[in-house]
Design a protein around this motif. Structure first.
Motif, PDB file in Angstrom:
ATOM      1  N   ARG A 115      25.412 -33.859 -26.678  1.00 23.05           N
ATOM      2  CA  ARG A 115      24.612 -34.069 -25.627  1.00 23.05           C
ATOM      3  C   ARG A 115      22.796 -33.951 -25.600  1.00 23.05           C
ATOM      4  NH1 ARG A 115      24.830 -31.189 -20.186  1.00 23.05           N
ATOM      5  NH2 ARG A 115      26.729 -30.748 -20.822  1.00 23.05           N
TER       6      ARG A 115
ATOM      7  N   GLU B 165      24.706 -37.163  -9.694  1.00 23.97           N
ATOM      8  CA  GLU B 165      25.901 -37.168 -11.014  1.00 23.97           C
ATOM      9  C   GLU B 165      27.260 -37.200 -10.196  1.00 23.97           C
ATOM     10  OE1 GLU B 165      27.038 -36.016 -15.375  1.00 23.97           O
ATOM     11  OE2 GLU B 165      26.635 -34.097 -14.354  1.00 23.97           O
TER      12      GLU B 165
ATOM     13  N   HIS C  43      25.534 -34.951 -17.454  1.00 26.00           N
ATOM     14  CA  HIS C  43      26.205 -35.543 -18.800  1.00 26.00           C
ATOM     15  C   HIS C  43      25.787 -37.057 -18.789  1.00 26.00           C
ATOM     16  CE1 HIS C  43      29.014 -31.968 -17.879  1.00 26.00           C
ATOM     17  NE2 HIS C  43      29.206 -32.138 -18.829  1.00 26.00           N
TER      18      HIS C  43
END
Ligand code: CO
Length: 471
Positions: free
Chosen positions: A4, A170, A203
């Motif tokens: 990431r 998210e 993410h």
């Protein structure tokens, strides 16, 4: 986690057609001013062009006598490789109060249907319940939903707050997380810390949006990108800086030959800048672009309130003949904000808090006079504030009026059938009902204008025909 934070090219979103002209040119750029440069912009390598939503819709109808849907379709025709992006105020859509879910759903679907790829969705209280319907509708139509948090400062807004709410976004299913610093309060090292924390938490990609108002925005982007931010909003140089965004060419050059290089075509950017320079010159001449907007306004950082809000206060105090009490009002703003549950200061919460602070100062007694909007905020009608409002202040302002704790739109019955009925007389395309739902009186005035134009064109054609074939 490693993956990431891998260094990678940063994506550039160009704001010339939305935020940049909204910030510097009172949103007055017309479709005819946009179209000639679209072909070049399409070849630069932008990740997306922000071109719709925010104030563009209202201004097009009200002042430019243009159909915003027609503008969108024409831009879509021109941009063959570049994504088109818009800004949406969650359940408020482009207006100032909450709509029923049927309107929100239809609006998002039609936006994607007419050519929008990415919808950036925000709420003035960061109440994510107000973002969900728009997000789901965007995705259902195949659009990319960027759910944006409004950036603000205050006791409640700790790193843990941002991480927790980012996680919830998210989990809700957003395609991308946005950090929307509309007041230009995000400083470079704070951006580094915050983006790092967000990247460790989620993410999905993280986009950062800021304004140059306080003079730190380019440095803020530098630190944000180094910290792993995936996308930033920039404006081509003639429409950059001041109250707008950092300049696209400068940012692209800064990251050149680094892993963050966005890979934009600098030669083309130069030609595009030449094109917009003419528009800038013209706006300077007519006074549309005021040099006042182009300087550094460090007060934004000192008082932690948006620049636009400060100028509103001056107007309100002038009207009351109490301009000398500006400093008192500035000191009162954070207190009112605390009493009201520490909301971020963006439209419409900035106006509500600002007006209340002015009233508290000029009447000489706190909350002796209040506005209907102050009451509605404390009743929960905009959603949930990050902290509970002060109970005594709440009692004094709303007394025994009922409060709600559910999502405000849960209490709104479907509205589309009624809007359809009201605008049936003018309707020429499916999207007209949405235009009408956003701004009923402005839309009606526009519809009348449109009809008159069409009648005139019919008459012109008739004249021509009669001229050629005398009868
Ligand atoms: Co902005």
């Amino acid at each position: 986690m490693k993956e990431r934070n891998r260094k990678k090219p940063v994506r550039i979103v160009e704001t010339a057609f939305r935020d940049a002209h909204q910030s510097l040119l009172a949103t007055r750029m017309s479709t005819d001013q946009m179209l000639p440069i679209v072909e070049k912009m399409d070849r630069v390598g932008y990740h997306a062009v922000e071109c719709w939503g925010g104030a563009t819709f209202d201004t097009a109808l009200r002042f430019l006598k243009e159909d915003p849907w027609v503008r969108l379709r024409r831009l879509r025709e021109g941009f063959k490789h570049t994504k088109l992006q818009m800004l949406l105020r969650g359940q408020n859509l482009l207006g100032y109060s909450h709509y029923a879910d049927d309107v929100v759903d239809y609006f998002c679907r039609k936006s994607v249907d007419n050519g929008i790829d990415n919808i950036r969705i925000m709420d003035c209280l960061n109440d994510i319940r107000n973002l969900k319907t728009a997000m789901k509708a965007t995705q259902a139509e195949g659009g990319h939903a960027i759910v944006a948090l409004v950036y603000t400062l205050g006791d409640a807004y700790t790193l843990d707050y941002w991480k927790e709410i980012a996680r919830r976004i998210e989990d809700m299913g957003a395609d991308e997380l946005g950090l929307k610093d509309m007041a230009g309060l995000l400083t470079p090292y704070r951006a580094q810390e915050l983006v790092q924390a967000l990247k460790e938490t989620v993410h999905i990609p993280v986009a950062v949006h800021t304004h140059y108002t306080a003079g730190v925005a380019s440095m803020t982007y530098l630190k944000a990108v180094e910290a792993g931010c995936d996308s930033i909003d920039c404006a081509i140089s003639p429409l950059a800086l001041g109250t707008s965004q950092p300049a696209t060419e400068v940012i692209a050059e800064t990251f050149k030959n680094t892993p963050y290089d966005p890979g934009l075509n600098q030669a083309l950017l130069g030609e595009i800048a030449d094109y917009f320079s003419d528009i800038r010159e013209e706006a300077m001449k007519t006074g549309l672009l005021s040099p006042k907007m182009l300087g550094v306004n460090i007060k934004t950082l000192q008082y932690q309130v948006p620049g636009g809000m400060l100028s509103n206060l001056v107007v309100q105090l002038k009207e009351a003949g109490q301009e000398d009490r500006y400093r008192e009002v500035l000191e009162e703003i954070p207190r009112v904000r605390k009493d009201f549950g520490e909301p971020p200061l963006v439209t419409p919460s900035s106006q509500i808090v600002g007006t209340q602070a002015v009233l508290n100062v000029i009447t000489g007694e706190r909350y002796k006079m209040t506005t209907r909007e102050s009451k509605r905020l404390l009743q929960g009608e905009f959603g949930q504030t990050v902290k509970q409002p002060d109970p005594d202040v709440k009692k004094k302002i709303i007394g025994d009026l009922p409060c709600i704790s559910c999502r405000p739109a849960d209490l709104i019955q479907p509205q589309l059938p009624q809007f359809e009925k009201e605008c049936a007389r003018w309707k020429q395309q499916e999207e007209d009902v949405l235009t009408y739902a956003m701004f009923p009186s402005v839309a009606e005035a526009y519809f009348k204008y449109r009809e008159a134009q069409q009648t005139r064109i019919d008459l012109d054609v008739a004249d021509t025909v009669h001229g050629v074939y005398p009868v």
